[in-house]
Every structure is written in C-alpha cells, then in structure tokens.
Design an enzyme around this catalytic site. Structure first.
Site, PDB file in Angstrom:
ATOM      1  N   PRO A 181       0.798  -1.167  -0.019  1.00  0.00           N
ATOM      2  CA  PRO A 181       0.132  -0.012   0.031  1.00  0.00           C
ATOM      3  C   PRO A 181       0.701   1.246  -0.159  1.00  0.00           C
ATOM      4  CG  PRO A 181      -0.920  -1.482   1.495  1.00  0.00           C
ATOM      5  CD  PRO A 181       0.611  -1.977   1.380  1.00  0.00           C
ATOM      6  N   GLU A 182       0.792   1.888  -0.963  1.00  0.00           N
ATOM      7  CA  GLU A 182       1.195   3.430  -1.035  1.00  0.00           C
ATOM      8  C   GLU A 182      -0.003   4.191  -0.905  1.00  0.00           C
ATOM      9  OE1 GLU A 182       3.899   4.230  -4.192  1.00  0.00           O
ATOM     10  OE2 GLU A 182       4.200   1.917  -4.730  1.00  0.00           O
TER      11      GLU A 182
END
Length: 273
Positions: free
Chosen positions: A2-3
């Site tokens: 997850p960015e």
DNA sequence: CGAGCAACCTGCATGC
DNA sequence: TGCATGCAGGTTGCTC
C-alpha cells in the site's frame, strides 16, 4: 503494497461504516506485527466512539475521545469491513468489533504493518511527526518543491521515496511519476531545473489521483474494504515492464536497483541531463 | 550529519 | 518433486 492511493482507498471504504460507531471489542490474534500490539488495546478503546478517521501519508488514524489507533499496512496489509462472525482466514491478525455488528479486520501476511495506540495527537507521534508534505495537498506546490529539492544531492527517486520529504509516494508511484515527467531516476535532486520540477510535481499528483480513481494498484495482496482488487496495475506504464517497449518510443525498458528497490526507466525518454 | 544496507516476515516464481 | 534462491506496494535503525 500500500502506497498513498491504496491507503486512501481503504480509508474511503471503511469510513462510512465506522465513523461515529461504538467499538465493542478488539481481538488480537497475533500481536507480533512491526511492533508488538499493545496488550491493553481493548481496555483503551472498548466502549469508545470513532470520532474522526484520517490518512496521514501511508498511515491511517482512527480517533476516539481519549486517543488514536494508528494503523500502517506495511507491504501486504489490508483492512476489510465484514459482518461479525465472518470466518477467520490465515493472517487475519486483528478485529475491531463495533456495536453495529460489523468488524474491521486486519489481514497482513508479512506482518510489516503496525497497529498502535497513542494518547498523543497523532501528528506528534514518533512515527508521524517527521513526515514530509502530503503530495495531494496544496502545500505540495512548485514553490515548496523547489525549496525542498535544492538541499538534496540524492538521486531524485530516492528523494521521492523518502517520507521525510514527501509522505506516501512508494516504489510504484515514484517509478511512474518519473517516467511520466521523463526524468531519470538517478538524476541528482538538486540538479533538476524548475520547469522540470513543475512537470514532476504534476506527474506525481496525476499518477496518485488516477490510481485512486481506479481503486489503487493490486500486485498481489491489496484489496479494498469490500475485498475487491484495485485496477490501476492495468495502467502502469513503467513499473514491472522490464524489456517491454516504451509506450512512447518503443525502446526496451530497463531495470536496475536503487537502494534495495527495483527501478524501471526508459533509457531513451529518461536521459540524465 | 548523510548514505547504504540489514533486518523484520510470508509467499511465490524460478532454476537446478 | 524437492530444495535453495531471490524477490515483493515499507521503513526503522544500525554501521560507516
């Protein structure tokens, strides 16, 4: 995983179900995440209402009256909204149960994620207080980026991925934004002229916004709060495209390592200057 | 100070 | 088929 876009998608998915809802229990099945999950987390939040939810960089903050739960999804984490009594799967480490009979369930195979309790203002927490600019905020402006970059001799990709500079840009979006603005990942940060910085700024915002629109990028683990995968991986132009033709000039895309991260670039479109 | 890199973990693809 | 190797959306906290 997850960015910023994936964390934002998670926040948007969970907020309607948990905001102003009362926590009725917290179950920790495995407390060994990036840092041990505090033993008394249930006593701290049981009976409290979620009064605010927010994203800060790649962190999610769930506020109650007496403090905040800070969540980080690490490389492989995801948060889902489920009905109570949904059967447990492998790596379902934590449930927050709510009085409205839903649960927020954290699944994280690699356990690089974090689940922390703090009574400080979250922005003052050790892990958050040194975070840089929010790239989708107005503070991320040409003026501020010019100011910030002139101090740094690092390669621009390293600069972008350092959360002390910009909060939320990780490996995928650093690669994509540099390709979009035709800047070589190894270009020394303080050597980039203002017009190129402006184009980089626009590319970062564009790539992040487009990804959010597509529900984020799922390479492997990421699912949103409904359990659905993202779709932005279909639109990736450079990340993971080693030896594929550049979409602009057909030159085979090259890959090398910067730091410990895979870095992709078109040797023709992204020349050092 | 900054830069570089090992470490934290599981799962999966690859190659012998 | 089995086993070893290397790599994966991140980030801290060592060493130099």
């Amino acid at each position: 995983m997850p960015e910023l876009p994936e964390v934002e998608i998670t926040l948007r998915g969970i907020e309607p179900y948990i905001l102003h809802q009362k926590i009725s229990n917290v179950i920790v099945r495995n407390h060994k995440l990036r840092w041990p999950v505090q033993n008394d987390i249930n006593q701290q939040v049981n009976g409290k209402n979620i009064c605010k939810t927010q994203r800060i960089g790649k962190y999610l903050v769930l506020k109650v009256e007496t403090g905040s739960i800070i969540i980080h999804l690490g490389m492989s984490g995801s948060l889902r909204v489920l009905k109570n009594n949904t059967p447990i799967k492998k790596h379902d480490h934590i449930d927050i149960e709510f009085a409205n009979n839903i649960i927020l369930r954290l699944n994280d195979p690699r356990r690089f994620g974090a689940f922390l309790w703090t009574t400080e203002e979250p922005e003052q927490h050790k892990l958050l207080k040194n975070l840089g600019i929010e790239p989708l905020s107005n503070k991320f402006s040409a003026k501020n980026l010019a100011q910030l970059t002139k101090k740094s001799k690092s390669p621009i990709k390293t600069f972008l991925m350092n959360s002390k500079n910009i909060a939320g840009v990780g490996n995928i979006y650093a690669n994509e934004a540099l390709f979009d603005s035709k800047i070589n990942p190894n270009q020394p940060t303080n050597s980039i002229p203002e017009n190129r910085l402006n184009s980089l700024l626009k590319s970062i915002k564009k790539v992040l916004r487009q990804s959010i629109k597509q529900g984020g990028t799922t390479l492997k683990d990421f699912v949103n709060s409904d359990g659905k995968k993202g779709y932005f991986q279909v639109y990736l132009k450079i990340y993971g495209k080693k030896n594929k033709p550049c979409v602009y000039c057909k030159t085979p895309i090259e890959e090398n390592r910067m730091g410990q991260r895979s870095t992709f670039y078109c040797p023709n479109c992204q020349k050092l200057f």
